[in-house]
Design a protein around this motif. Structure first.
Motif, PDB file in Angstrom:
ATOM      1  N   MET A  75      -9.410 -27.466  49.340  1.00 39.13           N
ATOM      2  CA  MET A  75      -8.764 -26.789  48.217  1.00 39.13           C
ATOM      3  C   MET A  75      -9.316 -25.376  48.110  1.00 39.13           C
ATOM      4  N   ASP A  76      -8.426 -24.387  48.105  1.00 45.46           N
ATOM      5  CA  ASP A  76      -8.834 -22.981  48.101  1.00 45.46           C
ATOM      6  C   ASP A  76      -9.018 -22.496  46.668  1.00 45.46           C
ATOM      7  N   LEU A  77     -10.275 -22.451  46.208  1.00 44.38           N
ATOM      8  CA  LEU A  77     -10.526 -22.048  44.821  1.00 44.38           C
ATOM      9  C   LEU A  77     -10.283 -20.567  44.599  1.00 44.38           C
ATOM     10  N   ILE A  78     -10.442 -19.759  45.621  1.00 44.53           N
ATOM     11  CA  ILE A  78     -10.150 -18.331  45.470  1.00 44.53           C
ATOM     12  C   ILE A  78      -8.668 -18.140  45.161  1.00 44.53           C
ATOM     13  N   GLN A  79      -7.822 -18.875  45.881  1.00 49.78           N
ATOM     14  CA  GLN A  79      -6.387 -18.809  45.608  1.00 49.78           C
ATOM     15  C   GLN A  79      -6.097 -19.312  44.198  1.00 49.78           C
ATOM     16  N   LEU A  80      -6.793 -20.365  43.801  1.00 45.04           N
ATOM     17  CA  LEU A  80      -6.637 -20.906  42.449  1.00 45.04           C
ATOM     18  C   LEU A  80      -7.008 -19.850  41.415  1.00 45.04           C
ATOM     19  N   GLY A  81      -8.132 -19.170  41.648  1.00 45.31           N
ATOM     20  CA  GLY A  81      -8.578 -18.131  40.728  1.00 45.31           C
ATOM     21  C   GLY A  81      -7.618 -16.962  40.660  1.00 45.31           C
ATOM     22  N   GLN A  82      -7.103 -16.540  41.806  1.00 49.79           N
ATOM     23  CA  GLN A  82      -6.139 -15.443  41.836  1.00 49.79           C
ATOM     24  C   GLN A  82      -4.870 -15.804  41.074  1.00 49.79           C
ATOM     25  N   SER A  83      -4.387 -17.027  41.287  1.00 50.34           N
ATOM     26  CA  SER A  83      -3.178 -17.478  40.588  1.00 50.34           C
ATOM     27  C   SER A  83      -3.401 -17.521  39.079  1.00 50.34           C
ATOM     28  N   ALA A  84      -4.582 -17.992  38.673  1.00 47.85           N
ATOM     29  CA  ALA A  84      -4.900 -18.048  37.247  1.00 47.85           C
ATOM     30  C   ALA A  84      -4.962 -16.646  36.648  1.00 47.85           C
ATOM     31  N   LYS A  85      -5.554 -15.711  37.384  1.00 43.48           N
ATOM     32  CA  LYS A  85      -5.673 -14.343  36.887  1.00 43.48           C
ATOM     33  C   LYS A  85      -4.293 -13.716  36.692  1.00 43.48           C
ATOM     34  N   HIS A  86      -3.409 -13.897  37.675  1.00 42.89           N
ATOM     35  CA  HIS A  86      -2.052 -13.362  37.549  1.00 42.89           C
ATOM     36  C   HIS A  86      -1.319 -14.016  36.372  1.00 42.89           C
ATOM     37  N   ALA A  87      -1.508 -15.320  36.208  1.00 44.07           N
ATOM     38  CA  ALA A  87      -0.877 -16.002  35.077  1.00 44.07           C
ATOM     39  C   ALA A  87      -1.399 -15.471  33.748  1.00 44.07           C
ATOM     40  N   SER A  88      -2.692 -15.138  33.709  1.00 47.84           N
ATOM     41  CA  SER A  88      -3.273 -14.630  32.456  1.00 47.84           C
ATOM     42  C   SER A  88      -2.666 -13.292  32.062  1.00 47.84           C
ATOM     43  N   PHE A  89      -2.292 -12.479  33.048  1.00 47.82           N
ATOM     44  CA  PHE A  89      -1.652 -11.205  32.732  1.00 47.82           C
ATOM     45  C   PHE A  89      -0.303 -11.443  32.051  1.00 47.82           C
ATOM     46  N   ALA A  90       0.433 -12.442  32.549  1.00 48.18           N
ATOM     47  CA  ALA A  90       1.725 -12.764  31.934  1.00 48.18           C
ATOM     48  C   ALA A  90       1.538 -13.350  30.538  1.00 48.18           C
ATOM     49  N   LEU A  91       0.558 -14.244  30.393  1.00 51.98           N
ATOM     50  CA  LEU A  91       0.325 -14.884  29.095  1.00 51.98           C
ATOM     51  C   LEU A  91      -0.114 -13.888  28.031  1.00 51.98           C
ATOM     52  N   ALA A  92      -0.847 -12.862  28.441  1.00 49.98           N
ATOM     53  CA  ALA A  92      -1.384 -11.890  27.473  1.00 49.98           C
ATOM     54  C   ALA A  92      -0.282 -11.165  26.705  1.00 49.98           C
ATOM     55  N   THR A  93       0.900 -11.082  27.300  1.00 46.91           N
ATOM     56  CA  THR A  93       2.011 -10.377  26.644  1.00 46.91           C
ATOM     57  C   THR A  93       3.146 -11.321  26.270  1.00 46.91           C
ATOM     58  N   THR A  94       2.901 -12.620  26.338  1.00 47.36           N
ATOM     59  CA  THR A  94       3.916 -13.606  25.959  1.00 47.36           C
ATOM     60  C   THR A  94       4.001 -13.708  24.441  1.00 47.36           C
ATOM     61  N   THR A  95       5.220 -13.814  23.921  1.00 46.04           N
ATOM     62  CA  THR A  95       5.400 -13.875  22.471  1.00 46.04           C
ATOM     63  C   THR A  95       4.904 -15.200  21.915  1.00 46.04           C
ATOM     64  N   THR A  96       4.582 -15.187  20.627  1.00 42.99           N
ATOM     65  CA  THR A  96       4.163 -16.420  19.963  1.00 42.99           C
ATOM     66  C   THR A  96       5.273 -17.464  20.023  1.00 42.99           C
ATOM     67  N   ALA A  97       6.511 -17.042  19.870  1.00 41.36           N
ATOM     68  CA  ALA A  97       7.635 -17.983  19.894  1.00 41.36           C
ATOM     69  C   ALA A  97       7.710 -18.721  21.223  1.00 41.36           C
ATOM     70  N   THR A  98       7.523 -18.006  22.321  1.00 43.57           N
ATOM     71  CA  THR A  98       7.577 -18.640  23.644  1.00 43.57           C
ATOM     72  C   THR A  98       6.412 -19.598  23.830  1.00 43.57           C
ATOM     73  N   LYS A  99       5.224 -19.195  23.396  1.00 41.45           N
ATOM     74  CA  LYS A  99       4.056 -20.076  23.517  1.00 41.45           C
ATOM     75  C   LYS A  99       4.268 -21.344  22.685  1.00 41.45           C
ATOM     76  N   ASN A 100       4.801 -21.193  21.493  1.00 37.91           N
ATOM     77  CA  ASN A 100       5.052 -22.358  20.645  1.00 37.91           C
ATOM     78  C   ASN A 100       6.126 -23.269  21.238  1.00 37.91           C
ATOM     79  N   GLN A 101       7.121 -22.669  21.890  1.00 36.55           N
ATOM     80  CA  GLN A 101       8.157 -23.471  22.543  1.00 36.55           C
ATOM     81  C   GLN A 101       7.539 -24.345  23.635  1.00 36.55           C
ATOM     82  N   ALA A 102       6.643 -23.762  24.420  1.00 35.55           N
ATOM     83  CA  ALA A 102       5.973 -24.526  25.475  1.00 35.55           C
ATOM     84  C   ALA A 102       5.141 -25.661  24.878  1.00 35.55           C
TER      85      ALA A 102
END
Length: 416
Positions: free
Chosen positions: A1-28
């Motif tokens: 299991m490639d943890l570096i790839q896991l970390g990179q994917s998480a970091k990219h996801a965090s950039f998207a989450l940082a600007t996600t609206t409250t409504a979208t987060k609540n929907q999820a």
């Protein structure tokens, strides 16, 4: 299991989450809660495999209880997710603001931490608690549960990632380290380029290992000896009820009672009644000072070195008789009172002395230690119970999963 790839994917996801609206987060989150109930049969079947494997491996009843999911517990977990939806989103809120003499409008704004790595043992509900709180606060998360919870966690992570995708959010917002290899934990603790905080949830050994090996900031918590001190002024009958609740309601929880301290002037009456009340439920481990008062206890042994430093997580209770509140506090200081501790008293001075002197993350007056819980505190759930003194203490809810940035606004203002 490639943890570096896991970390990179998480970091990219965090950039998207940082600007996600409250409504979208609540929907999820709403989809996640619904899916937990829709997929309950699959989840409970997976949990049953873990329970069977645990029994065959000789796992203690306390750990099996931590591992167990049933319809009621799964429903409660889904309700906790729905409670998180109701909570205010802290991201984007301002802690304070002011205008400086030079005209610069200065404020501090709450922002996500980024990527949170959580290592935990035998608690499948933690998977949902972490995912929901991290999602609400715009944090990506990398989870690593114990091998004993593998099948349960895989079923839960599938529910989480289904909810993320249906809400249009990256599935990498919540990732799970599927392989139980210890080497992968060591690698996770070194991913400081991608992971912003490590939260261990488990025994003292896990916390020690993370603290000594991580290059990422670690939140220490979840472990500590919980005490109740019954003062000479306490209402004995009502104190008995609180002590029983603190010990018996769910002994496998980290906020359950480990050590009971009783004032010498009421020891005969209180401990005699306690032994009668709990004889069929617990084993008493008594200091020499308490032994004479527990002769009617069915299960009793004298305490040995290390007993008062043991987080029992079982139907076992340490007991000691003390001369006053100061001796009780001194005992607590010597025996890792860092989690949840309580005093039963009708003396205001002793109550305040106990509150001010106890070094615990949560201190109670005439209340059960079992209240140290994110849902009980109105936080919706908790990602951990921190017993350290920096950044966060006690149940960690939404605000504890945020940082802040300074924001300055001017009218094309140069520094003189």
């Amino acid at each position: 299991m490639d943890l570096i790839q896991l970390g990179q994917s998480a970091k990219h996801a965090s950039f998207a989450l940082a600007t996600t609206t409250t409504a979208t987060k609540n929907q999820a989150l709403a989809i996640m809660a619904d899916e937990l109930e829709k997929q309950s049969k699959t989840i409970l079947e997976a949990n049953a495999i873990d329970i069977q494997n645990g029994r065959e491996a000789g796992m203690s009843e306390a750990l099996l209880d931590r591992l167990l999911l049933n319809e009621a517990r799964l429903s409660a977990i889904a309700d906790d997710v729905r409670n998180v939806i109701k909570l205010s989103d802290p991201i984007g809120s301002e802690l304070d603001s002011r205008v400086l003499e030079n005209g610069l409008a200065l404020s501090r704004r709450r922002v996500p931490l980024g990527v949170v790595g959580v290592i935990y043992e035998a608690r499948p509900n933690v998977t949902i608690d972490i995912a929901s709180l991290c999602l609400k606060t715009g944090n990506a998360s990398i989870l690593r549960g114990g091998r004993e919870t593998f099948h349960s966690n895989m079923a839960l992570v599938k529910v989480i990632q289904t909810a993320l995708e249906q809400a249009g959010l990256p599935a990498a917002s919540v990732q799970y380290i599927e392989k139980p290899d210890r080497e992968l934990v060591s690698q996770l603790l070194k991913l400081d380029e991608y992971v912003d905080m490590i939260i261990p949830r488990g025994g003292a050994g896990l916390h020690k290992m993370c603290k000594e090996n991580s290059t990422i900031p670690v939140i220490i918590g979840g472990f500590g000896i919980s005490h109740v001190y019954v003062d000479e002024s306490a209402d004995i009958e009502r104190s008995l009820t609180v002590v029983e609740n603190s010990k018996v309601q769910r002994p496998s929880a980290c906020n359950s009672l480990d050590t009971l301290l009783v004032h010498q002037s009421i020891a005969d009456e209180f401990l005699g009644k306690l032994a009668h009340q709990l004889n069929d439920k617990i084993e008493f481990v008594a200091d020499a000072s308490a032994l004479p008062y527990l002769t009617n206890a069915t299960k009793l042994r004298e305490a040995i070195e290390g007993d008062f430093d043991t987080e029992w997580l079982a139907f076992i209770l340490g007991v000691k008789v003390v001369k006053d509140v100061d001796e009780a506090i001194e005992h607590m200081r010597e025996h890792n009172a860092s989690h949840s501790d309580a005093i039963m008293t009708n003396d205001l001075n002793n109550a305040e002395r106990f509150i001010n002197s106890a070094g615990s993350a949560a201190v109670y007056v005439n209340a059960s230690t079992r209240f140290t819980d994110g849902a009980q505190f109105g936080l919706g759930a908790e990602v951990a119970v921190s017993t350290q003194k920096l950044h966060a203490r006690g149940p960690m809810g939404l605000e504890e999963l945020t940082s802040y940035k300074w924001v300055g606004k001017g009218d094309y203002l140069p520094r003189p």
